[in-house]
Design an enzyme around this catalytic site. Sequence first.
Site, mmCIF file in Angstrom:
data_model
loop_
_atom_site.group_PDB
_atom_site.id
_atom_site.type_symbol
_atom_site.label_atom_id
_atom_site.label_comp_id
_atom_site.label_asym_id
_atom_site.label_seq_id
_atom_site.Cartn_x
_atom_site.Cartn_y
_atom_site.Cartn_z
ATOM 1 N N SER A 275 0.845 -1.184 0.000
ATOM 2 C CA SER A 275 0.000 0.000 0.000
ATOM 3 C C SER A 275 0.883 1.238 0.000
ATOM 4 C CB SER A 275 -0.906 0.009 1.238
ATOM 5 O OG SER A 275 -1.467 1.291 1.465
ATOM 6 N N ARG A 314 -21.360 -6.440 -46.298
ATOM 7 C CA ARG A 314 -20.370 -5.818 -45.416
ATOM 8 C C ARG A 314 -21.051 -4.651 -44.736
ATOM 9 N NH1 ARG A 314 -16.569 -5.436 -48.530
ATOM 10 N NH2 ARG A 314 -15.824 -7.500 -47.957
#
Length: 438
Positions: A275, A314
Amino acid sequence: MTSADSLLDPGWTGSPAASATDDTAYLRALLDAEAGLTRAQAALGLVPAEAAAAVTEAADPERFDVRSLAERARGGGNPVIPLVADLTGAVGADYGPYVHRGATSQDILDTATMLVAARTLDPLLADLARTERALAGLAAGHRDTAMPGRTLTQHAVPTTFGLKAAGWRSLVLDARDRVTAVRGSLPAQLGGAAGTLAAFTAYGAADAAALPAAYARELGLQAPLLPWHTLRTPIADLAGCLAFTAGALGKVAADVLVLSRTEIGEVAEGSGGGSSAMPHKANPVRATLIAAAARRAPQLAATLYGSLAAEDERPAGAWHAEWEPLRELLRLAGGAARDAAELAEGLRVRPDVMREHLGLTHGLIVSERLSAELAPVLGRARAKALLTELAGRTYAEGRVLGELLAAEHELKDTPLDTDPAHYTGSAGALTDRALERH
């Protein structure tokens, strides 16, 4: 920092998935797809062998500028268009016309995506194998290590850590099986402008339908039954197996995060993270990063599933929407698999703490068993009433349930086993059964 790193994505930074999916890796796959196409046409006598050799030699990622390609991709909406121009120039006047001949941009980008996926899934599978082996060892080693079973956050009845680890392993094997199936089915893409292979016929192919299989062979991919420009099963399959993998590993992480809480402490990561403010902390970082991946993966998969509804031959947008979510999903699952292997291999189990916690409810954790044993002796209603009364007294008087039962006159000749470790049911047999799966 390279494009295989991310300041905000420590879960996949530095993993095999990171280098397999970065811009250089995609460039390599695009070039491999272009060179493979020319070689496939040469193998069928559609272009000179010299052209295939020239394109393959020119398709060296070091010769191309990724940033320039990315910037110029805006002009046509995809990176294949500027790449073809640069590759054609690199091949030279004699054989440049054979670059990309008959193909469309989606053929190359989809095929490259399958190559990137294959190159990412292979190390992912290796990490799943590492995870599975470590979990198998934990399951076997703790086959009979009793611990509290928890349902809806509360102690329920005893279970074993071996069964819990066997369950984790089962999920990992489920992920392995799904990823393996998808890895073995990744197809090349070749259809030309509208999925009809018409241009290849125009260039002289007597049987253009034979070309996709030749193309797939050149690249180590599967031959597609049909061009899949708007038949996005391969992408959906990838989405499913990757999201499942992240979720399966997320279950392991979720359990580790609960069991490693300070007030529980039944397991701990082998090397926790620090930490910035509290020197005493050893955070479960591997589990935390896996949990983060599991939370993000479903939304990425949802985008990919949403692209199944692609119009025409497409689509405008549906195909384009796949690229980054799929790359991110590959990275998240690959990073999670890397972290899961490290987590499982280094996990520290604390049987003594588990045993201590079995007594937190003063013996009430075996009330189910006692209810079943007392019903034939006292009758079902009386057994329930007695256990309910004694349950309240255990806390009020600070005494254990076994002591209170022993003081009951109506039970003086009734032997009762109140040891939680003796009430794990078929946990051992279920663990053994799970470990038979390979």
